[in-house]
Design a protein around this motif. Sequence first.
Motif, PDB file in Angstrom:
ATOM      1  N   SER A 146       0.838  -1.192   0.000  1.00  0.00           N
ATOM      2  CA  SER A 146       0.000   0.000   0.000  1.00  0.00           C
ATOM      3  C   SER A 146       0.873   1.242   0.000  1.00  0.00           C
ATOM      4  CB  SER A 146      -0.933   0.020   1.217  1.00  0.00           C
ATOM      5  OG  SER A 146      -0.183   0.102   2.413  1.00  0.00           O
ATOM      6  N   VAL A 147       0.328   2.349  -0.477  1.00  0.00           N
ATOM      7  CA  VAL A 147       1.024   3.635  -0.476  1.00  0.00           C
ATOM      8  C   VAL A 147       0.062   4.720  -0.008  1.00  0.00           C
ATOM      9  CG1 VAL A 147       2.638   3.039  -2.322  1.00  0.00           C
ATOM     10  CG2 VAL A 147       0.420   4.028  -2.906  1.00  0.00           C
ATOM     11  N   LYS A 148       0.600   5.753   0.623  1.00  0.00           N
ATOM     12  CA  LYS A 148      -0.241   6.894   1.019  1.00  0.00           C
ATOM     13  C   LYS A 148      -0.498   7.785  -0.178  1.00  0.00           C
ATOM     14  CE  LYS A 148       1.126   7.096   5.888  1.00  0.00           C
ATOM     15  NZ  LYS A 148       1.749   7.923   6.960  1.00  0.00           N
ATOM     16  N   GLU A 149       0.536   7.912  -1.021  1.00  0.00           N
ATOM     17  CA  GLU A 149       0.429   8.741  -2.221  1.00  0.00           C
ATOM     18  C   GLU A 149       1.107   8.011  -3.363  1.00  0.00           C
ATOM     19  OE1 GLU A 149       0.643  13.500  -2.924  1.00  0.00           O
ATOM     20  OE2 GLU A 149       2.477  12.576  -2.173  1.00  0.00           O
ATOM     21  N   GLY A 150       0.357   7.725  -4.422  1.00  0.00           N
ATOM     22  CA  GLY A 150       0.890   6.966  -5.537  1.00  0.00           C
ATOM     23  C   GLY A 150      -0.065   5.867  -5.951  1.00  0.00           C
ATOM     24  N   VAL A 151       0.490   4.747  -6.439  1.00  0.00           N
ATOM     25  CA  VAL A 151      -0.344   3.635  -6.899  1.00  0.00           C
ATOM     26  C   VAL A 151       0.301   2.293  -6.565  1.00  0.00           C
ATOM     27  CG1 VAL A 151      -1.265   4.983  -8.830  1.00  0.00           C
ATOM     28  CG2 VAL A 151       0.716   3.479  -9.196  1.00  0.00           C
ATOM     29  N   VAL A 152      -0.526   1.271  -6.531  1.00  0.00           N
ATOM     30  CA  VAL A 152      -0.052  -0.113  -6.479  1.00  0.00           C
ATOM     31  C   VAL A 152      -0.588  -0.778  -7.748  1.00  0.00           C
ATOM     32  CG1 VAL A 152      -0.144  -2.325  -5.294  1.00  0.00           C
ATOM     33  CG2 VAL A 152      -0.008  -0.210  -3.960  1.00  0.00           C
ATOM     34  N   ALA A 153       0.314  -1.071  -8.674  1.00  0.00           N
ATOM     35  CA  ALA A 153      -0.062  -1.659  -9.958  1.00  0.00           C
ATOM     36  C   ALA A 153       0.101  -3.169  -9.917  1.00  0.00           C
ATOM     37  CB  ALA A 153       0.786  -1.066 -11.076  1.00  0.00           C
ATOM     38  N   ASP A 154      -0.610  -3.859 -10.795  1.00  0.00           N
ATOM     39  CA  ASP A 154      -0.559  -5.318 -10.807  1.00  0.00           C
ATOM     40  C   ASP A 154      -0.392  -5.860 -12.219  1.00  0.00           C
ATOM     41  OD1 ASP A 154      -3.230  -4.403 -11.405  1.00  0.00           O
ATOM     42  OD2 ASP A 154      -3.880  -6.490 -11.276  1.00  0.00           O
ATOM     43  N   TYR A 155       0.045  -7.117 -12.293  1.00  0.00           N
ATOM     44  CA  TYR A 155       0.156  -7.815 -13.567  1.00  0.00           C
ATOM     45  C   TYR A 155       0.051  -9.311 -13.308  1.00  0.00           C
ATOM     46  CZ  TYR A 155       2.215  -9.975 -17.721  1.00  0.00           C
ATOM     47  OH  TYR A 155       2.424 -10.778 -18.815  1.00  0.00           O
ATOM     48  N   VAL A 156      -0.643 -10.002 -14.200  1.00  0.00           N
ATOM     49  CA  VAL A 156      -0.787 -11.457 -14.105  1.00  0.00           C
ATOM     50  C   VAL A 156      -0.276 -12.086 -15.392  1.00  0.00           C
ATOM     51  CG1 VAL A 156      -2.403 -13.377 -13.934  1.00  0.00           C
ATOM     52  CG2 VAL A 156      -2.767 -11.338 -12.552  1.00  0.00           C
ATOM     53  N   HIS A 157       0.582 -13.087 -15.248  1.00  0.00           N
ATOM     54  CA  HIS A 157       1.132 -13.806 -16.399  1.00  0.00           C
ATOM     55  C   HIS A 157       0.516 -15.204 -16.462  1.00  0.00           C
ATOM     56  CE1 HIS A 157       3.994 -14.489 -19.591  1.00  0.00           C
ATOM     57  NE2 HIS A 157       4.375 -15.625 -19.025  1.00  0.00           N
TER      58      HIS A 157
END
Length: 317
Positions: A146-157
Motif C-alpha cells: 500500500s502507499v499513502k500517495e501513488g499507486v499499487v499496480a498489478d500484472y498477471v502472467h
Amino acid sequence: MSTISAATVKELRDKTGAGMMDCKQALTETNGDMEAAIDLLRKKGLSKAAKKSDRVAAQGLIGVVSKVKSGAVVEVNSETDFVARNADFQQLVQTIASLAPAAGGDVAKLLATAYPGGSGTVDDKVKEAIATIGENMALRRTAALSVKEGVVADYVHSKAADGLGKIGVLVALESAGDTDSLMTLGRQLAMHIAATSPQVVNVEDLSKEALDRERAIYLEQAKAEPRNAGKSDEILLKAGEGRLQKEFVSQAVLLKQVFVIDGKASVAEILKQAEKDVGAPVKVAGFVRYQLGEGIEKKEEDFAAEVAKTVGAAKAG
C-alpha cells in the motif's frame, strides 16, 4: 554416508544443467545437501545460478488485485491443474484475493475474514470447496502493498481468468504525480518483474550473506582458471568484483536491471525519464512477485500429501 539416489541426482541435473556424473560427485561431496551441491558445481564452473522457478511443483492459481493505493496477491494450491481450470475454484481464488488487501499479508487473518454471502469465514469456504470439488486445496500465502500517495499496480502472467494466473506481481510506486500515468508505468514495471524476477529494489537491500556467498563462488571459479595460478586471493577477489556487479548485482537488483520493454536503459533510468510524463518524482516503494509453487521443495508425487497436511492442520486449528 547416505546413499545418493538417482532421483536426487536427476533433480540436481535439472536445476543446474550439469552432467549426471558431476551431479553425483557434487552430492557425494556434500553428503546429499542440494543447495551445497549447487554451490559446489557453480564454483567448479559446471552450473549457472540455480533458478528458484526450477523447483516449482504445485498446482492451483495466483490471485492478484489492485485497488489503486493498495493491492494484494494470494496463492491457493490444489492437487491438480484440472481444478485450476474449474470455474468454482477460480471464483473462490478471485474472492479471496479481493479480501486480501485488508489482511495485510497475514494468512491467519485472511483465513479468519468473513466470506461474502454469509458463508462463514474464508477458511470455512475453502473447506466447503474441498468437499464440493472433491480435491484438497489450501491458501498457502499472501502479501500486500500500500502507499499513502501513488499507486499499487498489478500484472498477471499465464492468465487463466481476470486477476488469476501462474505468476502475479504487485509494484508500489510512491509519487504525487498523475495517477493514470503512474498506473501505466507501474504495470510496465510489473510485467518487467514477472519476466526478470529481481530479488530486491535497491543495492542496499541485498544482504551481506548473499553478497559474500556470490563472492566466494567467483573466487573459487577464478582459482580454477590456469591463467590465475599463483595469484593471491586478494587480487582474485578484486578481479571478481566486476563479475559480481555484472553477473549478480545487475540481475538481482531491480533498479539496475535493463528494462525489458526498452531493452537499453536501466529501470532506474526509465523511472527518471517517466517523471516528465508523471509530473513528479517516482520511487519504487516495493514489489511482490509470486510464482505458482515456488519454494516448495519436495518430490512432485508428494505434493498432494503436503496439501492434505496443510488442510489437516487448518482443520485441527
